[in-house]
Design an enzyme around this catalytic site. Structure first.
Site, PDB file in Angstrom:
ATOM      1  CG  ASP A 192       2.061   9.471   3.879  1.00  0.00           C
ATOM      2  OD1 ASP A 192       2.500  10.011   4.724  1.00  0.00           O
ATOM      3  OD2 ASP A 192       1.273   8.938   3.763  1.00  0.00           O
ATOM      4  N   GLY A 193       2.745  12.607   0.107  1.00  0.00           N
ATOM      5  CA  GLY A 193       3.090  13.315  -1.313  1.00  0.00           C
ATOM      6  C   GLY A 193       4.007  14.078  -1.039  1.00  0.00           C
ATOM      7  CG  ASN A 273       4.812   4.959  -2.361  1.00  0.00           C
ATOM      8  OD1 ASN A 273       5.306   4.494  -1.170  1.00  0.00           O
ATOM      9  ND2 ASN A 273       3.794   5.451  -2.422  1.00  0.00           N
ATOM     10  CG  ASP A 303      -6.376  -3.058 -16.726  1.00  0.00           C
ATOM     11  OD1 ASP A 303      -6.570  -3.507 -17.810  1.00  0.00           O
ATOM     12  OD2 ASP A 303      -7.354  -2.837 -16.035  1.00  0.00           O
TER      13      ASP A 303
END
Length: 390
Positions: A192-193, A273, A303
């Site tokens: 997927d990267g 994404n 955060d």
């Protein structure tokens, strides 16, 4: 067959008396409650259709060749609500949405250029990479583009087939070269990267992407490399199905620390994404104001904040507690990262809205916008592809 009345009566005389009293009691109520029949929403052609034709249409629908008229994200064809309510017809309500199951790839002209992207620093992908490039150059006579860093790999010298095609490869560098309108087709070898890296190379229109599963994660890579010749030929001939993966257009505005200096130019990035607005290296909580189409929704103290697509809902967002969204649903997921509150939970907003997040009120500002034309066409597996309509 015995009726309910015969079970409660012991003789025929009691049964006749019961039926007579029942008819006398129910007749006035029936006259009071009777009204004119309402107009049926079912078309008359279906009510008076031939049973044989209905059976044929039923068989055709079950065989899979009957085209769908409604999809998950299409508007309802019924425009009447109750006896008096209707939707006012105007040009703005016209909405053309294609069924995700019927999306097919077609070519206006035969593809000539292909971009091959492989996973870097992985020796196991070198052999499939050499086989694919050799077949595309010699057997299909296509112009193959690869990244310049791929040719710098010293392990490729061990493959004799690669030396014969090395000089015929076209190279580019992602930081300097622009591939817009130069690539007809993309093939990814990895996980997927690798697919995410291919999406980042095209900040406008993305060519169709065919991803082979040769990495660790394969959510977006459905093809196996065993019979790659047959699978690539199906795509080149236009017999392939597509899944449209929506992307986010992120515009980042950074305010300079000195007000006297000129402001920095906004940075526009298309992502597949998610977009993350976090506190960075600061050890303190960040205060993020979230706006939807210019209206203030909430303030997040934590955060950070994740704004993801349906594709990215299975990545960082699901690890932060969000739900997974089907890739065919036009939506945007907003997920807080470790919020210092129990009231703000992950929310889903419709695609097409403009989301703006202000971190620490004025220090950093970023706007995320979903616009049409920024989708990524991912080639997917199809059991049976019908012939293209001429």
């Amino acid at each position: 067959m015995l009726s309910m009345e015969s079970l409660w009566c012991n003789s025929e005389s009691e049964l006749s008396t019961l039926k007579l009293s029942k008819s006398v009691i129910e007749r006035p109520e029936y006259r009071l409650m009777r009204r004119k029949p309402s107009k049926s929403l079912i078309p008359q052609a279906l009510l008076h259709a031939n049973p044989e034709s209905q059976q044929k249409s039923h068989r055709r629908r079950r065989s899979g060749t009957w085209p769908r008229t409604r999809s998950l994200n299409a508007p309802s064809p019924i425009q009447q609500f109750g006896p008096c309510g209707r939707i006012m017809k105007n040009s703005a309500m016209v909405m053309q949405i294609q069924d995700p199951a019927s999306q097919r790839l077609t070519w206006y002209k035969p593809p000539l250029t292909v971009l091959v992207i492989k996973k870097v620093h992985d020796a196991q992908i070198l052999a499939p990479f050499v086989q694919l490039v050799h077949w595309l150059v010699h057997d299909k006579s296509m112009v193959v583009f690869v990244e310049a860093a791929v040719l710098d790999d010293t392990l490729l010298a061990e493959y004799g087939d690669f030396t014969s095609v090395k000089e015929r490869l076209m190279t580019f560098r992602a930081s300097t070269d622009d591939l817009t309108d130069k690539i007809d087709f993309i093939i990814c070898l990895g996980g997927d990267g690798t697919l995410l890296h291919a999406s980042s190379l095209f900040q406008q229109s993305v060519p169709p992407v065919m991803a082979f599963h040769l990495g660790s994660l394969g959510f977006l890579t459905p093809f196996e490399f065993n019979n790659f010749q047959e699978q690539v030929m199906n795509v080149l001939e236009g017999h392939a199905a597509l899944t449209l993966r929506s992307r986010l257009q992120c515009v980042v505005l950074r305010k300079s620390q000195d007000d006297n200096k000129d402001k920095k130019k906004p940075t526009t990035i298309l992502v597949l994404n998610e977009v993350v607005v976090d506190r960075g290296p600061s050890p303190y909580l960040s205060n993020i104001d979230l706006f939807l189409d210019g209206k203030h929704i909430t303030s997040v103290q934590g955060d950070g904040l994740i704004v993801s697509t349906p594709t990215g809902s299975t990545a960082y967002a699901v690890a932060a507690g969000a739900s997974m969204i089907h890739p065919s649903v036009p939506a945007i997921m907003v997920t807080p990262i470790c919020p210092h509150s129990l009231s703000f939970r992950p929310i889903v907003v419709p695609a097409g809205v403009e989301l703006k997040s202000l971190r620490d009120h004025v220090r950093v500002s970023g706007a995320v916008d979903m616009r049409p034309g920024s989708d990524l066409g991912l080639v997917r597996l199809a059991r049976r592809v019908p012939p293209l309509e001429r």
